[in-house]
Motif scaffolding. Structure first.
Motif, PDB file in Angstrom:
ATOM      1  N   ALA A 115      35.758  79.866  42.835  1.00 21.35           N
ATOM      2  CA  ALA A 115      37.018  80.141  43.520  1.00 21.35           C
ATOM      3  C   ALA A 115      37.584  81.455  43.010  1.00 21.35           C
ATOM      4  CB  ALA A 115      37.994  79.001  43.288  1.00 21.35           C
ATOM      5  N   LEU A 116      37.914  82.335  43.936  1.00 24.18           N
ATOM      6  CA  LEU A 116      38.492  83.629  43.580  1.00 24.18           C
ATOM      7  C   LEU A 116      40.005  83.634  43.784  1.00 24.18           C
ATOM      8  CD1 LEU A 116      35.847  85.969  45.220  1.00 24.18           C
ATOM      9  CD2 LEU A 116      36.017  85.285  42.820  1.00 24.18           C
ATOM     10  N   GLY A 117      40.485  82.789  44.614  1.00 25.82           N
ATOM     11  CA  GLY A 117      41.902  82.690  44.922  1.00 25.82           C
ATOM     12  C   GLY A 117      42.174  81.330  45.518  1.00 25.82           C
ATOM     13  N   HIS A 118      43.321  81.233  46.196  1.00 29.27           N
ATOM     14  CA  HIS A 118      43.694  79.936  46.775  1.00 29.27           C
ATOM     15  C   HIS A 118      42.724  79.505  47.872  1.00 29.27           C
ATOM     16  CE1 HIS A 118      46.223  76.613  47.845  1.00 29.27           C
ATOM     17  NE2 HIS A 118      46.360  77.055  49.085  1.00 29.27           N
ATOM     18  N   LYS A 119      42.286  80.463  48.696  1.00 28.78           N
ATOM     19  CA  LYS A 119      41.401  80.128  49.811  1.00 28.78           C
ATOM     20  C   LYS A 119      40.151  81.001  49.866  1.00 28.78           C
ATOM     21  CE  LYS A 119      45.088  78.411  52.752  1.00 28.78           C
ATOM     22  NZ  LYS A 119      45.766  78.540  54.034  1.00 28.78           N
ATOM     23  N   GLU A 120      39.896  81.785  48.841  1.00 26.96           N
ATOM     24  CA  GLU A 120      38.729  82.654  48.823  1.00 26.96           C
ATOM     25  C   GLU A 120      37.760  82.188  47.752  1.00 26.96           C
ATOM     26  OE1 GLU A 120      41.872  83.945  48.180  1.00 26.96           O
ATOM     27  OE2 GLU A 120      42.318  84.533  50.242  1.00 26.96           O
ATOM     28  N   LYS A 121      36.469  82.283  48.066  1.00 28.06           N
ATOM     29  CA  LYS A 121      35.469  81.912  47.060  1.00 28.06           C
ATOM     30  C   LYS A 121      34.144  82.606  47.314  1.00 28.06           C
ATOM     31  CE  LYS A 121      34.535  77.496  49.342  1.00 28.06           C
ATOM     32  NZ  LYS A 121      34.459  76.054  49.138  1.00 28.06           N
ATOM     33  N   LEU A 122      33.346  82.667  46.242  1.00 24.76           N
ATOM     34  CA  LEU A 122      31.968  83.135  46.313  1.00 24.76           C
ATOM     35  C   LEU A 122      31.068  81.917  46.266  1.00 24.76           C
ATOM     36  CD1 LEU A 122      31.925  86.128  43.802  1.00 24.76           C
ATOM     37  CD2 LEU A 122      31.791  86.242  46.291  1.00 24.76           C
ATOM     38  N   VAL A 123      30.015  81.931  47.075  1.00 25.57           N
ATOM     39  CA  VAL A 123      29.112  80.787  47.147  1.00 25.57           C
ATOM     40  C   VAL A 123      27.675  81.285  47.123  1.00 25.57           C
ATOM     41  CG1 VAL A 123      28.395  78.822  48.557  1.00 25.57           C
ATOM     42  CG2 VAL A 123      30.782  79.468  48.497  1.00 25.57           C
ATOM     43  N   VAL A 124      26.850  80.654  46.299  1.00 31.45           N
ATOM     44  CA  VAL A 124      25.408  80.906  46.311  1.00 31.45           C
ATOM     45  C   VAL A 124      24.768  79.771  47.096  1.00 31.45           C
ATOM     46  CG1 VAL A 124      23.311  81.149  44.939  1.00 31.45           C
ATOM     47  CG2 VAL A 124      25.462  82.118  44.109  1.00 31.45           C
ATOM     48  N   VAL A 125      24.057  80.136  48.153  1.00 29.06           N
ATOM     49  CA  VAL A 125      23.446  79.155  49.039  1.00 29.06           C
ATOM     50  C   VAL A 125      21.934  79.311  48.991  1.00 29.06           C
ATOM     51  CG1 VAL A 125      23.280  78.370  51.437  1.00 29.06           C
ATOM     52  CG2 VAL A 125      25.453  79.185  50.561  1.00 29.06           C
ATOM     53  N   GLN A 126      21.231  78.181  48.839  1.00 28.46           N
ATOM     54  CA  GLN A 126      19.762  78.165  48.881  1.00 28.46           C
ATOM     55  C   GLN A 126      19.350  78.009  50.342  1.00 28.46           C
ATOM     56  OE1 GLN A 126      17.736  77.648  45.835  1.00 28.46           O
ATOM     57  NE2 GLN A 126      15.874  77.955  47.016  1.00 28.46           N
ATOM     58  N   VAL A 127      18.595  78.984  50.841  1.00 29.70           N
ATOM     59  CA  VAL A 127      18.086  78.944  52.206  1.00 29.70           C
ATOM     60  C   VAL A 127      16.576  78.984  52.097  1.00 29.70           C
ATOM     61  CG1 VAL A 127      18.076  80.048  54.470  1.00 29.70           C
ATOM     62  CG2 VAL A 127      20.108  80.197  53.022  1.00 29.70           C
ATOM     63  N   GLY A 128      15.935  77.843  52.272  1.00 31.77           N
ATOM     64  CA  GLY A 128      14.490  77.771  52.056  1.00 31.77           C
ATOM     65  C   GLY A 128      14.198  78.017  50.589  1.00 31.77           C
ATOM     66  N   LYS A 129      13.487  79.123  50.295  1.00 32.67           N
ATOM     67  CA  LYS A 129      13.187  79.468  48.899  1.00 32.67           C
ATOM     68  C   LYS A 129      14.022  80.641  48.405  1.00 32.67           C
ATOM     69  CE  LYS A 129       8.550  77.625  49.049  1.00 32.67           C
ATOM     70  NZ  LYS A 129       7.141  77.831  48.809  1.00 32.67           N
ATOM     71  N   GLU A 130      14.888  81.166  49.258  1.00 30.32           N
ATOM     72  CA  GLU A 130      15.733  82.293  48.880  1.00 30.32           C
ATOM     73  C   GLU A 130      17.151  81.818  48.584  1.00 30.32           C
ATOM     74  OE1 GLU A 130      15.703  85.066  52.078  1.00 30.32           O
ATOM     75  OE2 GLU A 130      13.637  85.691  51.718  1.00 30.32           O
ATOM     76  N   GLN A 131      17.856  82.613  47.753  1.00 31.08           N
ATOM     77  CA  GLN A 131      19.259  82.343  47.472  1.00 31.08           C
ATOM     78  C   GLN A 131      20.077  83.553  47.908  1.00 31.08           C
ATOM     79  OE1 GLN A 131      19.736  81.268  43.363  1.00 31.08           O
ATOM     80  NE2 GLN A 131      18.782  79.269  43.646  1.00 31.08           N
ATOM     81  N   VAL A 132      21.156  83.283  48.650  1.00 31.05           N
ATOM     82  CA  VAL A 132      22.015  84.352  49.130  1.00 31.05           C
ATOM     83  C   VAL A 132      23.442  84.131  48.621  1.00 31.05           C
ATOM     84  CG1 VAL A 132      20.664  84.875  51.184  1.00 31.05           C
ATOM     85  CG2 VAL A 132      22.432  83.157  51.310  1.00 31.05           C
ATOM     86  N   LEU A 133      24.150  85.243  48.423  1.00 33.60           N
ATOM     87  CA  LEU A 133      25.534  85.214  47.962  1.00 33.60           C
ATOM     88  C   LEU A 133      26.432  85.448  49.173  1.00 33.60           C
ATOM     89  CD1 LEU A 133      27.498  85.141  45.532  1.00 33.60           C
ATOM     90  CD2 LEU A 133      27.254  87.629  45.416  1.00 33.60           C
ATOM     91  N   LEU A 134      27.384  84.529  49.378  1.00 28.61           N
ATOM     92  CA  LEU A 134      28.313  84.625  50.497  1.00 28.61           C
ATOM     93  C   LEU A 134      29.737  84.721  49.976  1.00 28.61           C
ATOM     94  CD1 LEU A 134      26.904  81.772  52.780  1.00 28.61           C
ATOM     95  CD2 LEU A 134      26.374  84.209  52.896  1.00 28.61           C
ATOM     96  N   GLY A 135      30.550  85.523  50.641  1.00 29.77           N
ATOM     97  CA  GLY A 135      31.980  85.579  50.374  1.00 29.77           C
ATOM     98  C   GLY A 135      32.694  84.832  51.482  1.00 29.77           C
ATOM     99  N   ILE A 136      33.546  83.890  51.117  1.00 31.93           N
ATOM    100  CA  ILE A 136      34.193  83.034  52.110  1.00 31.93           C
ATOM    101  C   ILE A 136      35.708  83.198  52.011  1.00 31.93           C
ATOM    102  CG2 ILE A 136      34.525  80.652  52.880  1.00 31.93           C
ATOM    103  CD1 ILE A 136      31.773  80.031  51.751  1.00 31.93           C
ATOM    104  N   THR A 137      36.335  83.495  53.153  1.00 31.58           N
ATOM    105  CA  THR A 137      37.791  83.540  53.289  1.00 31.58           C
ATOM    106  C   THR A 137      38.153  82.648  54.476  1.00 31.58           C
ATOM    107  OG1 THR A 137      37.826  85.414  54.813  1.00 31.58           O
ATOM    108  CG2 THR A 137      37.823  85.938  52.465  1.00 31.58           C
TER     109      THR A 137
END
Length: 112
Positions: A64-86
């Motif tokens: 969690a970066l703030g009240h409604k913002e966060k960073l998420v690492v998601v596993q997609v198959g064998k890869e991992q991606v970093l997502l920013g969510i607002t």
């Protein structure tokens, strides 16, 4: 006398049902409702995956970066991606070159 006999035959005999102990009934009902609410909270906290969910896509970690913002690492198959969510947007921030270790409880099932 004859009228009394007819009156007795005309009135139906009311059957008495079992006595209900209302305090016992109320306590039992509250116990059942309490158990249902407790099980609902437990299932919500466990965050079990949906039945028949996609096992190729899973959240590995979030920050969690703030009240409604966060960073998420998601596993997609064998890869991992970093997502920013607002609240308004989900942004792809990049692919992880060194994947994070998957916590024990989230390891994918091995296919035979």
């Amino acid at each position: 006398m004859r009228h009394a006999l007819l009156l007795m035959m005309a009135t139906p005999a009311f059957a008495q049902g079992p006595e209900i102990d209302w305090s016992s009934w109320a306590l039992s009902s509250l116990l059942v409702i309490g158990l249902l609410l407790a099980l609902g909270q437990l299932l919500r906290r466990l965050k079990l995956p949906a039945f028949g969910g996609n096992r190729q896509l899973r959240v590995i970690s979030s920050l969690a970066l703030g009240h409604k913002e966060k960073l998420v690492v998601v596993q997609v198959g064998k890869e991992q991606v970093l997502l920013g969510i607002t609240p308004q947007n989900i942004s792809h921030l990049g692919k992880l070159e060194q994947p994070l270790e998957v916590p024990e409880g989230k390891k994918p099932e091995s296919k035979k």
